[in-house]
Write a protein that holds these residues in place. Structure first.
Motif, mmCIF file in Angstrom:
data_model
loop_
_atom_site.group_PDB
_atom_site.id
_atom_site.type_symbol
_atom_site.label_atom_id
_atom_site.label_comp_id
_atom_site.label_asym_id
_atom_site.label_seq_id
_atom_site.Cartn_x
_atom_site.Cartn_y
_atom_site.Cartn_z
ATOM 1 N N VAL A 1 25.660 -35.976 30.754
ATOM 2 C CA VAL A 1 26.594 -34.910 30.432
ATOM 3 C C VAL A 1 26.055 -33.613 31.032
ATOM 4 O O VAL A 1 24.939 -33.200 30.722
ATOM 5 C CB VAL A 1 26.756 -34.768 28.904
ATOM 6 C CG1 VAL A 1 27.678 -33.592 28.568
ATOM 7 C CG2 VAL A 1 27.297 -36.056 28.305
ATOM 8 N N ILE A 2 26.807 -33.011 31.922
ATOM 9 C CA ILE A 2 26.361 -31.806 32.615
ATOM 10 C C ILE A 2 26.983 -30.583 31.949
ATOM 11 O O ILE A 2 28.167 -30.321 32.097
ATOM 12 C CB ILE A 2 26.749 -31.861 34.108
ATOM 13 C CG1 ILE A 2 26.086 -33.079 34.772
ATOM 14 C CG2 ILE A 2 26.341 -30.569 34.816
ATOM 15 C CD1 ILE A 2 26.445 -33.271 36.234
ATOM 16 N N THR A 3 26.182 -29.841 31.192
ATOM 17 C CA THR A 3 26.667 -28.645 30.504
ATOM 18 C C THR A 3 26.288 -27.422 31.332
ATOM 19 O O THR A 3 25.098 -27.088 31.459
ATOM 20 C CB THR A 3 26.034 -28.565 29.097
ATOM 21 O OG1 THR A 3 26.373 -29.757 28.387
ATOM 22 C CG2 THR A 3 26.583 -27.368 28.332
ATOM 23 N N PRO A 4 27.294 -26.761 31.934
ATOM 24 C CA PRO A 4 27.000 -25.664 32.870
ATOM 25 C C PRO A 4 26.120 -24.572 32.265
ATOM 26 O O PRO A 4 25.230 -24.050 32.942
ATOM 27 C CB PRO A 4 28.389 -25.110 33.210
ATOM 28 C CG PRO A 4 29.341 -26.218 32.933
ATOM 29 C CD PRO A 4 28.745 -27.009 31.803
ATOM 30 N N GLY A 5 26.335 -24.252 31.001
ATOM 31 C CA GLY A 5 25.593 -23.139 30.411
ATOM 32 C C GLY A 5 24.147 -23.444 30.074
ATOM 33 O O GLY A 5 23.377 -22.546 29.731
ATOM 34 N N THR B 1 32.728 -26.873 29.613
ATOM 35 C CA THR B 1 31.593 -27.409 28.863
ATOM 36 C C THR B 1 32.032 -28.699 28.170
ATOM 37 O O THR B 1 32.848 -28.657 27.244
ATOM 38 C CB THR B 1 31.112 -26.369 27.829
ATOM 39 O OG1 THR B 1 30.776 -25.155 28.517
ATOM 40 C CG2 THR B 1 29.895 -26.875 27.074
ATOM 41 N N PRO B 2 31.509 -29.844 28.616
ATOM 42 C CA PRO B 2 31.995 -31.135 28.108
ATOM 43 C C PRO B 2 31.930 -31.246 26.583
ATOM 44 O O PRO B 2 32.837 -31.785 25.967
ATOM 45 C CB PRO B 2 31.067 -32.153 28.775
ATOM 46 C CG PRO B 2 30.535 -31.470 29.978
ATOM 47 C CD PRO B 2 30.469 -30.006 29.642
ATOM 48 N N ASP C 1 32.301 -29.083 24.292
ATOM 49 C CA ASP C 1 33.101 -28.130 23.509
ATOM 50 C C ASP C 1 34.575 -28.475 23.440
ATOM 51 O O ASP C 1 35.380 -27.657 22.986
ATOM 52 C CB ASP C 1 32.962 -26.713 24.100
ATOM 53 C CG ASP C 1 31.596 -26.112 23.826
ATOM 54 O OD1 ASP C 1 30.847 -26.722 23.042
ATOM 55 O OD2 ASP C 1 31.282 -25.052 24.397
ATOM 56 N N VAL C 2 34.945 -29.662 23.876
ATOM 57 C CA VAL C 2 36.366 -29.990 23.884
ATOM 58 C C VAL C 2 36.812 -30.485 22.501
ATOM 59 O O VAL C 2 36.087 -31.213 21.827
ATOM 60 C CB VAL C 2 36.693 -31.034 24.981
ATOM 61 C CG1 VAL C 2 36.031 -32.370 24.705
ATOM 62 C CG2 VAL C 2 38.189 -31.207 25.144
ATOM 63 N N MET D 1 35.163 -20.795 21.009
ATOM 64 C CA MET D 1 34.545 -21.125 22.296
ATOM 65 C C MET D 1 34.952 -22.517 22.795
ATOM 66 O O MET D 1 34.636 -22.912 23.903
ATOM 67 C CB MET D 1 33.021 -21.070 22.180
ATOM 68 C CG MET D 1 32.463 -19.684 21.959
ATOM 69 S SD MET D 1 32.845 -18.626 23.378
ATOM 70 C CE MET D 1 31.838 -19.415 24.651
ATOM 71 N N SER D 2 35.621 -23.268 21.933
ATOM 72 C CA SER D 2 35.985 -24.620 22.336
ATOM 73 C C SER D 2 37.229 -24.584 23.223
ATOM 74 O O SER D 2 37.951 -23.591 23.258
ATOM 75 C CB SER D 2 36.272 -25.464 21.108
ATOM 76 O OG SER D 2 37.455 -25.006 20.486
ATOM 77 N N TRP D 3 37.438 -25.670 23.955
ATOM 78 C CA TRP D 3 38.685 -25.791 24.692
ATOM 79 C C TRP D 3 39.408 -27.022 24.184
ATOM 80 O O TRP D 3 38.829 -27.847 23.483
ATOM 81 C CB TRP D 3 38.451 -25.817 26.202
ATOM 82 C CG TRP D 3 37.476 -26.834 26.717
ATOM 83 C CD1 TRP D 3 36.117 -26.794 26.624
ATOM 84 C CD2 TRP D 3 37.796 -28.056 27.402
ATOM 85 N NE1 TRP D 3 35.564 -27.898 27.219
ATOM 86 C CE2 TRP D 3 36.563 -28.686 27.706
ATOM 87 C CE3 TRP D 3 38.983 -28.666 27.812
ATOM 88 C CZ2 TRP D 3 36.501 -29.918 28.385
ATOM 89 C CZ3 TRP D 3 38.919 -29.874 28.494
ATOM 90 C CH2 TRP D 3 37.684 -30.493 28.769
ATOM 91 N N LYS D 4 40.676 -27.126 24.482
ATOM 92 C CA LYS D 4 41.523 -28.102 23.825
ATOM 93 C C LYS D 4 42.115 -29.117 24.791
ATOM 94 O O LYS D 4 42.414 -28.794 25.939
ATOM 95 C CB LYS D 4 42.696 -27.378 23.144
ATOM 96 C CG LYS D 4 42.291 -26.198 22.275
ATOM 97 C CD LYS D 4 41.686 -26.654 20.963
ATOM 98 C CE LYS D 4 41.487 -25.492 19.997
ATOM 99 N NZ LYS D 4 40.098 -25.016 19.986
ATOM 100 N N THR D 5 42.313 -30.312 24.290
ATOM 101 C CA THR D 5 43.099 -31.303 25.025
ATOM 102 C C THR D 5 44.031 -31.990 24.051
ATOM 103 O O THR D 5 43.651 -32.268 22.912
ATOM 104 C CB THR D 5 42.217 -32.351 25.726
ATOM 105 O OG1 THR D 5 43.074 -33.258 26.421
ATOM 106 C CG2 THR D 5 41.374 -33.157 24.746
#
Lengths: 252, 252, 252, 252
Positions: free
Chosen positions: B238-242, C240-241, C243-244, D1-5
């Motif tokens: 899992v590549i977390t940019p931050g 950010t993987p 945080d979805v 800070m999360s993103w949604k799907t």
């Protein structure tokens, strides 16, 4: 939980590449030196930079018929962005296209090891290398070309490596293999892939980065072809590789 | 029934690029000059070659977080060849990534035309350009950066263009726009995309090739990241940019 | 000088696929049957078509975090066409992502051969297969999952294969290996890759086409994610993987 | 800070797609229904599923000469993984290849709006649509084919849409335009892109997803060609589009 990179440090108003301040490199370093710095982690001396530059110059283009160019043009003709078509060309650089460099570097590495460990002569090493490939039913990558019998790029690259004092076992063994083929009456001269392989080996580049130098070199050629395709030809045309004719400038 | 190319003539033992014998260029021309030759069809003079070289050097890498790098690393982590992962990075260079160069070149072209035709002063041109973008609800590409307030690459590129006598309307207008933003109290300095746009415009490069210079420049950086990913990290991570940290060499 | 294809015959107003008139297949054949027809060269019977359909249904999506999805979203966020971003997702399906199907099919093929030739029992074959992998220091592809302890897709696929009478050595050996792991106290259940591998093996599909079924299945999921990215998110965002969050419909 | 799907919810031992439990769909839903579910967010009724299935079946392959196939084969011949070559084919589906579906859907949308708002007759709408395209110097996408005068796929797709009661304004306008061309003595029949566009429009699919249906449909054909290229041909061969001959099974 963090992961690491040793390539580039990004800070406000400051970029450090492999330990070098990027700002001081702009205007002083060559692009070839940057390639070496990024891939090898050390700033190359002047001569190494010149040799990498010559390698990058040698393969910028080889006309419209290599599969990377045809793939890029075919995709470009479908009306996609330049970088999408470029990606098609880049992904074509594989085992059979450009891959000769990596293959040949591995051959040279094995031969150089045999030379060092067993103290054999260059002609013996060359004969043994050819015999081993034959026994496995494989062609030796880096020798022979469908168009060129004496590739002008090979000649220049070898000359330059020697004049810069950067030709080592790689060049010596590659030349010895070409001579061994000639003694056997086979037209299998060292081609440009083989020459680049020899030079990269003598520079200490690992074989798995061989294709990288080729693809970096070939990028401007691919861009030129994609741009020509999208500005000069109709979309969705049938691209027949054998029907292309050069109508550009002639050498003086 | 034939189709034409004006890029490279391939003959046995001879390669002619845009009218130049490739063999004589190996060891004498720089890679930057070859890029200009292939894309523009003419061999650049020494100074133009130096400016293109500086542009290519300026954007070789910007760390692990630009989307082209993350795309390339993500694909690389799946166990594909280096050139496949590289293609993912190349195709990411699109409207929103690198595209600022092309956008900014078009803005500069319109402004330069207004300057020529209407004889307006640089501050007036700058104000008008900002006002037009605002009226359309668009940001001006080439100004502002999420990390750098004074991009060290911009400073160096503009200095070099001026010292080589190659800075023209593009540089003048770009600087005038940055100054106009400053007068308005906005932190929107000329960024590296804008600086490259200004330099390419002044070199007479067509806007649709702006991204090409960026992608050629960025290739060694992408290669370095792919190689680092495939040699240093586990597959399918899992590549977390931050979460990336620099652990490479520090600048002296 | 011609080259041959045995896939599709194109004539004016007539298309023949693997010997079948396409017009008669539209409205009568399922897409799954077409996949089998094109890849295997023969029209599958009803039950085979149903099993291929179930395989294709089982892997249409697995959320936003598989690398193929992240690569596709990352490229999509740069402002490229849908099909360019889709290509980034497709090329991610490699040795470590989807490749478990191919790997597991090869394992099952070796085990099935041992079963046939040496007349060993299923538990013995399973133990031997595990032992061989252990001796080589390799994990057995197709077993274990980072999220699912009993993958609901696996259960359904195996049930269906059995009810259709299409479960053979592949399914038997895969289940025997899972049971052997359980006896050893290891949580390495048959995962969906392993289940698909078992079913494809029992259908006589060659291992090198295993990834193809996976990528065909996953395409609609990738399209949905790219479309969501380009319509719901800002360009060039940091993805950010971890945080979805799901905010879609809940199951009734 | 999360993103949604809103596409897929992943929980241990449970996958929910657009609100549907995936486990219950395996063995009961068709792949075509899954495509609709993922892209449109709702589970389609039986008839809609059948029409989507027919659309997916209709475009699985069109021989070796479309540029997506030639790009995929060219890249495949360089010795890269199947999915890399597949990506080259996928990215070729662009404005000029497959893009006719999206273009035609937009044309139909404008015409349908004119029909609704101005209450014009179908022949008037058709004449106006043709006249508007002519005024802009553009060809109408979805009409005319270089090989087929009456595309067998078009006939079947329209018949099916009508028999399922799913043909609406899109089909009516598309047919009216084809008839208008015929009255003018022009051989511009509704082609398969136009037929798919009409059906997708009548299903309420947004135009920007038109290419997605085409690329999902074409994937098995591309896989078959890549596999044929890599198993039947020599690497790095010259692929001449005009020299391909069909040597597969004939229709009974």
């Amino acid at each position: 939980m963090s992961w690491k990179t040793a390539i580039t440090k990004v800070e406000p108003n400051k970029l450090t590449l492999r330990g070098y301040d990027l700002a001081t490199l702009i205007g002083t370093a060559s692009f070839a030196q940057m390639v070496y710095l990024l891939l090898m982690g050390e700033f190359p001396d002047e001569k190494t930079g010149q040799l990498v530059e010559a390698i990058l110059v040698s393969s910028v283009d080889h006309g419209a018929t290599p599969p990377s160019c045809l793939a890029a043009r075919t995709v470009a003709s479908c009306g996609v962005p330049l970088t999408t078509a470029l990606a098609a060309g880049v992904m074509s650089i594989g085992r059979y296209h450009g891959g000769a460099i990596e293959d040949c570097m591995k051959t040279l590495a094995r031969a150089a090891q045999a030379k060092r460990e067993k103290g054999k002569s260059l002609p013996d090493i060359a004969e043994q290398t050819i015999a081993e490939a034959k026994a496995k039913g494989r062609r030796l990558s880096g020798f022979g070309h469908r168009i060129h019998t004496q590739d002008p790029r090979t000649v220049k690259l070898l000359e330059l490596a020697k004049s810069l004092g950067l030709a080592g076992d790689g060049v010596a063994i590659a030349e010895a293999i070409a001579e061994a083929f000639q003694r056997k009456g086979k037209t299998l001269p060292l081609n440009v892939d083989g020459a680049i392989a020899a030079l990269l080996f003598d520079l200490g580049i690992p074989p798995e980065l061989g294709n990288a130098f080729f693809v970096i070199s070939r990028l401007p050629g691919l861009v030129a072809h994609i741009h020509e395709e999208q500005t000069r030809e109709k979309p969705m045309r049938v691209i027949t590789p054998g029907d292309v004719e050069y109508d550009g400038k002639e050498a003086p």
